[in-house]
Design an enzyme around this catalytic site. Structure first.
Site: not given
Ligand SMILES: *Cc1c(COP(=O)(O)O)cnc(C)c1O
Length: 427
Positions: A15, A142, A236, A265
């Site tokens: 980015y 996202y 997610d 994460k």
């Molecule tokens: C950051 C994020 C992703 C992607 O995760 P990466 O480890 O960066 O590939 C997917 N979904 C959500 C909600 C996110 O915040």
């Protein structure tokens, strides 16, 4: 040559427009909520290093467990083999995830956790002999940067070069206050066509969209619609998991349980790359067969890496402690007080708060986007105060590590006050 200059000669950053971006800040050490630069400057990590850090940097408990694991077993292939850390972590995840979750599929980041969920959903219907091809997602969502995850994410400047190659997705509006009925009507309309395999969503909090919040009731209504139409639901929780929203998972605020959950994460406390996709028994069972073609043919070299699983187990102990629960409540209370102070202040259009996440949306004209100079000015203002806050356009948010003290929170708020003043001085 400085580290930053050497970096610039060999590295391409995420980015980042490499031609115009300032040189990166070299960080050599971390402790608690602080990151220490090569020149000794300490930066307060108010965004938890891209939303991954939970308990502070270089946490001794996690470091110890990781070190032990490294000296015991660093990696083993995960087809035909298993290891204690993966099993123990899966057991613990199923203990705290929504009760209907029955299996854990490991991968190594958030995007892959999403890819796995999408493939599970599509192949679920394929295996049942009633193929469905449509995925529903929120227009502003996202879900990651790989192709499948990009396809179900907001379409915009970042995805434009790939637009023709992204599969079609039925996008519905986020049910923000006042738009719940519209969003539900859009879902009802696409669901009625009978081809929807899954609805993927960021529960209650859309991160990258600008920390957009919506109510559990609105999501309950969408999930109920999915149930009526046999549509699988995918929460997610890559960002919202492990206490971020004040509870272990945002799904805990909901009336019903999702069929799949994506995690990454914070799963390792921000120590190692690890992804996990959990699913309900019905999803798992649709892949059980004498027929080899019903197998989920998906895997990554570092699936369930033992060191990452050990980091996750150590972080989990911290996350499930009474001290962590107290910190979540303390940060939320401090956020509430600051939000109250900011309410109706000039320059503030909206304030959003969920658990440990606080966002201020500044009232600036809507042509101001991620690319605007205001964003850069706000970012530099924070850095000049030794606080890492990365604006999303005209939205400034904090998502601090849970160990962030009240004094450190006050430092973050003081920078946010200065940002508001900067914004109002320009109008
Ligand atoms: C950051 C994020 C992703 C992607 O995760 P990466 O480890 O960066 O590939 C997917 N979904 C959500 C909600 C996110 O915040």
């Amino acid at each position: 040559m400085s580290l930053a200059t050497r970096d610039h000669a060999v590295i391409w950053h995420p980015y980042t427009q490499m031609q115009t971006a300032p040189l990166p800040i070299p960080i050599v050490r971390g402790q608690g909520a602080w990151l220490y630069a090569e020149d000794g400057t300490a930066y307060l990590d108010a965004v938890a290093s891209w939303w991954v850090n939970l308990h502070g940097h270089a946490h001794p408990h996690i470091a110890e467990r990781v070190s032990k694991q490294l000296h015991t077993l660093e990696h083993v292939l995960f087809a035909g083999f298993t290891h204690p850390a993966a099993v123990e972590l899966a057991e613990q995840l199923l203990e705290i995830l929504p009760a209907n979750q029955a299996r854990i599929f490991y991968s190594d980041n958030g995007s892959t956790a999403v890819e796995v969920a999408l493939k599970m959903a599509l192949q679920y219907f394929h295996n049942l002999g009633r193929p469905r091809q449509t995925i529903v997602a929120f227009r502003d969502s996202y879900h990651g940067d790989t192709f499948g995850a990009m396809a179900v994410s907001s379409r915009g400047a970042f995805t434009a070069p790939f637009a023709p190659l992204l599969f079609d997705v039925a996008f519905i509006d986020v049910p923000v206050p006042g738009h719940e009925a519209e969003s539900l009507a859009q879902l009802e309309a696409v669901a009625a066509q009978g081809d929807v395999a899954a609805f993927i969503f960021e529960p209650l909090l859309l991160g990258t969209a600008g920390m957009i919040t919506y109510s559990p009731d609105a999501l309950n209504a969408l999930m109920a619609c999915c149930q009526r139409h046999g549509i699988l639901t995918i929460a997610d929780e890559v960002m919202t998991g492990f206490g971020r929203t004040g509870r272990l998972f945002a799904s805990e605020y909901l009336a019903s349980q999702p069929d799949m959950v994506c995690l990454s994460k914070g799963i390792t406390g921000g120590t190692m790359a690890l992804g996990a996709t959990s699913c309900a028994a019905a999803v798992y069972e649709a892949f059980l067969s004498e027929d080899k073609l019903k197998t989920l043919f998906h895997g990554h070299s570092y699936t369930a890496n033992p060191v990452a699983c050990a980091a996750a187990l150590a972080s989990m102990e911290l996350t499930r402690s009474a001290e962590c629960a107290a910190n979540l409540a303390r940060i939320n209370l401090a956020h509430q007080q600051f939000a109250q102070e900011m309410t109706d202040q000039p320059g503030i259009r909206d304030i959003r708060l969920l658990g440990t996440v606080l966002a201020l949306e500044f009232a600036v004209d809507t042509t101001t986007t991620y690319f605007s100079s205001l964003r850069d000015e706000l970012y530099q203002l924070a850095l000049s105060q030794r606080v890492i806050l990365r604006p999303l356009g005209n939205i400034i948010y904090t998502m601090p590590p849970y160990c962030t003290t009240n004094e450190e929170l006050q430092l973050i708020y003081s920078v946010m006050r200065q940002m508001r003043e900067l914004v109002t001085s320009k109008r």
